[in-house]
Design a protein around this motif. Structure first.
Motif, PDB file in Angstrom:
ATOM      1  N   SER A 161       0.813  -1.214   0.000  1.00  0.00           N
ATOM      2  CA  SER A 161       0.000   0.000   0.000  1.00  0.00           C
ATOM      3  C   SER A 161       0.853   1.273   0.000  1.00  0.00           C
ATOM      4  N   HIS A 175      -7.268  -4.190   4.752  1.00  0.00           N
ATOM      5  CA  HIS A 175      -6.647  -3.274   3.796  1.00  0.00           C
ATOM      6  C   HIS A 175      -5.348  -3.834   3.232  1.00  0.00           C
ATOM      7  N   PRO A 176      -5.193  -3.872   1.916  1.00  0.00           N
ATOM      8  CA  PRO A 176      -6.233  -3.634   0.921  1.00  0.00           C
ATOM      9  C   PRO A 176      -7.072  -4.893   0.743  1.00  0.00           C
ATOM     10  N   MET A 192      -5.155  -3.266  -5.443  1.00  0.00           N
ATOM     11  CA  MET A 192      -5.818  -2.100  -6.005  1.00  0.00           C
ATOM     12  C   MET A 192      -5.249  -1.689  -7.359  1.00  0.00           C
ATOM     13  N   ASN A 228     -11.325   1.313  -1.811  1.00  0.00           N
ATOM     14  CA  ASN A 228     -10.562   0.505  -0.865  1.00  0.00           C
ATOM     15  C   ASN A 228     -11.217   0.535   0.513  1.00  0.00           C
TER      16      ASN A 228
END
Length: 384
Positions: free
Chosen positions: A133, A246-247, A251, A290
């Protein structure tokens, strides 16, 4: 990737009446809870209160005023400047993002924070660049402002932040850690996360109890999150159910790209991203997707574990009602009985994008049912 989604402001809101747990026989326990504390993370979190922002002064105004009086005048004035620059220069909310970036550097004491900032390339970059991330611009911002941050933390060290924090936490803090550990023992968050995403998770969840972290529950590297020491167990379970997701899927993968392409044509969701108060974060469409798919999933997990808030109440009270996408995604997942079947979430989002279910007609209708708002007045919330 926008990393503002790490900040789950809504997690700090008071619980609404809980929804009963599903009455299925539980599988073998997967989750192992590790509850700890950290002077270093508390020092980072206290930047929020020292910044003067009302979001934090609502909780810590008296603490901030007392401790700020012990700091040099130039430090007192520079902390608000740093917080403002962090937001205007797209770093995001200062303390949660700073904590996340430093979280691979072994943050324990205030001294460890200073040491990490003194050697960003050696102590921070290796773990940061393994973080899926990561945003390189965040590391650049950190490196550019590291000397200012070091000056702030050295001043806090000289003013005996460690002693100030110990007094704030009180002598019963060790007992509180044991109490939280015992309370969490029956909640198998990881089992539900694996079922509803189709991914594997490490069974250990690290919960770091802090004195000055409200209103955030903040995700660190790996399966670690920060939260206020006085949150009840139900709130801790909800934060864990959310933050570890997360995630929710890559993404930068094809499924996320397909979903974002559909959502970009939605007349409402991009407008919420553009027009909502930036103090809540989620200032890109990618960041909102997200965050909101994680919120939809954590709502399902919380319901399964018997600690959920009513979804309409939750998303009305949280962040000025901006999480319309979360309500819609939750509604679609409920239609598919996802909590019963589980499966590969990335494949589900790709199929929903292909089939038109993420388009306004179906997504807005699902959100309206969940949020209990008219489909043509999902956002903004009516004043008053």
């Amino acid at each position: 990737m926008n990393r503002r989604h790490f900040v789950a402001v809504a997690m700090a809101l008071a619980a609404s009446p809980v929804i009963p747990a599903f009455a299925a026989a539980p599988p073998p326990m997967r989750t192992r809870w590790n509850v700890i504390e950290s002077e270093g993370y508390d020092a980072i979190a206290f930047l929020g209160a020292l910044s003067g922002q009302e979001l934090y002064r609502h909780y810590y105004a008296e603490d901030a005023d007392v401790f700020a009086a012990t700091l040099p005048a130039d430090i007192r004035t520079d902390i608000p400047r740093l917080a403002q620059q962090a937001e205007t220069e797209s770093f995001g909310l200062l303390w949660p993002v700073l904590a996340n970036i430093l979280s691979g550097a072994g943050i324990t004491s205030l001294r460890s924070v200073i040491d990490a900032l003194a050697d960003p390339e050696g102590r921070v970059a290796p773990a940061f660049r393994r973080n899926p991330s990561r945003e390189e611009s965040d590391f650049t911002w950190l490196a550019r402002h590291s000397q200012r941050l070091i000056s702030v933390f050295r001043a806090m060290q000289a003013a005996d932040f460690a002693g100030f924090r110990r007094k704030r936490l009180g002598t019963a803090f060790a007992a509180r850690i044991a109490e939280v550990t015992n309370g969490l023992a029956r909640y198998d968050v990881v089992q539900w996360q694996e079922k509803l995403t189709g991914r594997s998770f490490d069974p250990v969840i690290n919960v770091v109890l802090l004195a000055f972290s409200k209103p955030h529950g903040a995700k660190m590297l790996d399966q670690t999150f920060l939260q206020a020491a006085d949150y009840d167990v139900a709130t801790t379970v909800r934060i864990a159910a959310h933050e570890m997701l997360h995630p929710p899927f890559p993404m930068d993968g094809e499924a996320a790209k397909a979903a974002l392409a559909v959502l970009a044509r939605d007349p409402l969701i991009p407008r919420i991203v553009r027009e909502h108060d930036p103090k809540w974060g989620y200032t890109t469409l990618e960041g909102m997707l997200n965050e909101d798919i994680c919120e939809a999933l954590d709502q399902l997990i919380s319901e399964a574990l018997g600690v959920a808030r009513n979804p309409a109440d939750r998303w009305r009270k949280a962040d000025d009602g901006i999480h319309v996408l979360a309500g819609g995604l939750y509604g679609l997942l409920r239609e598919d009985r996802w909590v019963e079947t589980g499966g590969n979430l990335e494949q589900w989002i790709a199929a929903a994008a292909r089939s038109g279910r993420l388009g306004p007609k179906m997504l807005h209708a699902a959100a309206a049912r969940v949020l209990e708002r008219p489909v043509d007045r999902l956002w903004p919330l009516p004043s008053g």
